[in-house]
Design a protein around this motif. Structure first.
Motif, PDB file in Angstrom:
ATOM      1  N   VAL A   1      -0.158  -2.824   1.368  1.00  0.00           N
ATOM      2  CA  VAL A   1      -1.390  -2.168   1.781  1.00  0.00           C
ATOM      3  C   VAL A   1      -2.579  -3.091   1.568  1.00  0.00           C
ATOM      4  O   VAL A   1      -3.464  -3.233   2.435  1.00  0.00           O
ATOM      5  CB  VAL A   1      -1.594  -0.848   1.000  1.00  0.00           C
ATOM      6  N   ARG A   2      -2.614  -3.762   0.419  1.00  0.00           N
ATOM      7  CA  ARG A   2      -3.721  -4.677   0.123  1.00  0.00           C
ATOM      8  C   ARG A   2      -3.809  -5.790   1.169  1.00  0.00           C
ATOM      9  O   ARG A   2      -4.900  -6.087   1.682  1.00  0.00           O
ATOM     10  CB  ARG A   2      -3.550  -5.269  -1.282  1.00  0.00           C
ATOM     11  N   ALA A   3      -2.680  -6.390   1.487  1.00  0.00           N
ATOM     12  CA  ALA A   3      -2.666  -7.473   2.464  1.00  0.00           C
ATOM     13  C   ALA A   3      -3.122  -6.988   3.838  1.00  0.00           C
ATOM     14  O   ALA A   3      -3.863  -7.672   4.540  1.00  0.00           O
ATOM     15  CB  ALA A   3      -1.257  -8.079   2.542  1.00  0.00           C
ATOM     16  N   ALA A   4      -2.679  -5.791   4.212  1.00  0.00           N
ATOM     17  CA  ALA A   4      -3.027  -5.264   5.535  1.00  0.00           C
ATOM     18  C   ALA A   4      -4.522  -4.934   5.613  1.00  0.00           C
ATOM     19  O   ALA A   4      -5.173  -5.201   6.633  1.00  0.00           O
ATOM     20  CB  ALA A   4      -2.204  -4.029   5.828  1.00  0.00           C
ATOM     21  N   LEU A   5      -5.068  -4.353   4.554  1.00  0.00           N
ATOM     22  CA  LEU A   5      -6.482  -3.976   4.583  1.00  0.00           C
ATOM     23  C   LEU A   5      -7.381  -5.203   4.538  1.00  0.00           C
ATOM     24  O   LEU A   5      -8.502  -5.199   5.074  1.00  0.00           O
ATOM     25  CB  LEU A   5      -6.808  -3.052   3.404  1.00  0.00           C
ATOM     26  N   GLN A   6      -6.915  -6.279   3.916  1.00  0.00           N
ATOM     27  CA  GLN A   6      -7.688  -7.518   3.870  1.00  0.00           C
ATOM     28  C   GLN A   6      -7.604  -8.291   5.176  1.00  0.00           C
ATOM     29  O   GLN A   6      -8.380  -9.202   5.416  1.00  0.00           O
ATOM     30  CB  GLN A   6      -7.231  -8.379   2.688  1.00  0.00           C
TER      31      GLN A   6
END
Length: 283
Positions: free
Chosen positions: A277-282
């Motif tokens: 999720v972190r990678a996708a939102l960044q």
């Protein structure tokens, strides 16, 4: 030499990167692609680029010349996938390939997902061919979800109820493929591959909300309604129905595994849902 089919796809490119990271000389990696003109980045890395088309068997024999190991990445063309895979298997047999690894589906031999049929048939064809094989039964990719879109719309949509999915990053599965292709004594092994920590889509929605600071909930719907919604978004009929069917299977535990084959192969924990999720939102 090690050949990767479908090498310009996401999984193919990541597998080549993983092989290079493991110290495999670029000159010993063969990228088999349908359109060599689209593989300039691979060629720039020193990888051999060869033209090979699942639908044109005459291209496959030359593509596999001198190759010892092959990663057959399953076709994303749902029209006669098994026939396409059989052509690669036959070419591999004729070329004297010593190991063919195939990207199958989690629990392919017992799964009731519509996706499983082609994978099971391909596994059977590979067994019958006599070519030493490895079945890489991949679970769901974290990249199958779109946290940025969910944060924007406020909803994760699906028909998975509260089923748990053992998802991992595509790069994790690529690393596993590279490990199998470079480690000895892999002949006729079967790996059930999935993330170390499973999650529900409700938990996914809650994590997207926590990281984005926006209200996000999981909206469950009947599979038929979910398929119609995906069609309204412009997805092809076959893809929309496959995704809805897969969610229904997820609800029944079809995309869950307690095995740790994936983290064992790659020698580290798999990418968590939170990290995905972190990678996708960044972005």
């Amino acid at each position: 030499m090690i050949a990767i089919t479908g090498a310009t796809g996401h999984l193919g490119q990541l597998t080549i990167d993983a092989l290079l990271n493991l110290g495999t000389p670029a000159s010993q990696i063969v990228a088999i692609v349908r359109s060599p003109e689209k593989a300039t980045e691979l060629a720039a890395k020193g990888v051999q680029v060869r033209q090979g088309d699942y639908k044109r068997p005459e291209t496959l024999s030359a593509a596999l010349e001198g190759v010892e190991k092959v990663l057959l990445i399953s076709s994303n063309d749902f029209n006669d996938r098994v026939g396409q895979h059989r052509r690669v298997i036959e070419a591999a047999k004729q070329a004297g390939v010593k190991l063919l690894a195939y990207t199958s589906l989690l629990g392919a031999d017992t799964s009731t997902l519509s996706l499983a049929g082609d994978h099971k048939a391909t596994e059977e064809a590979l067994r019958a061919s006599g070519v030493p094989f490895v079945f890489l039964r991949n679970g769901w990719y974290l990249e199958n979800y779109n946290p940025a879109q969910a944060a924007e719309t406020g909803a994760v949509l699906g028909s998975a109820e509260e089923g748990r999915v053992s998802a991992a990053a595509r790069a994790d599965y690529a690393a596993a493929a590279a490990a199998v292709l470079t480690q000895p004594n892999q002949e006729n092994k079967i790996y059930e591959l999935g993330g170390d920590t499973a999650f529900t889509l409700s938990e996914l929605a809650a994590e997207i909300a926590a990281q984005s600071g926006k209200a996000v909930t999981y909206q469950n719907m009947p599979a038929e309604a979910y398929a119609q919604l995906l069609l309204s978004f412009g997805l092809p009929d076959a893809l929309a129905n496959m995704l809805a069917d897969s969610d229904s299977g997820l609800a029944k535990g079809q995309l869950y595994t307690e095995r740790r084959d994936l983290s064992t192969l790659i020698g580290r924990p798999t990418t968590t849902m939170q990290e995905g999720v972190r990678a996708a939102l960044q972005g």
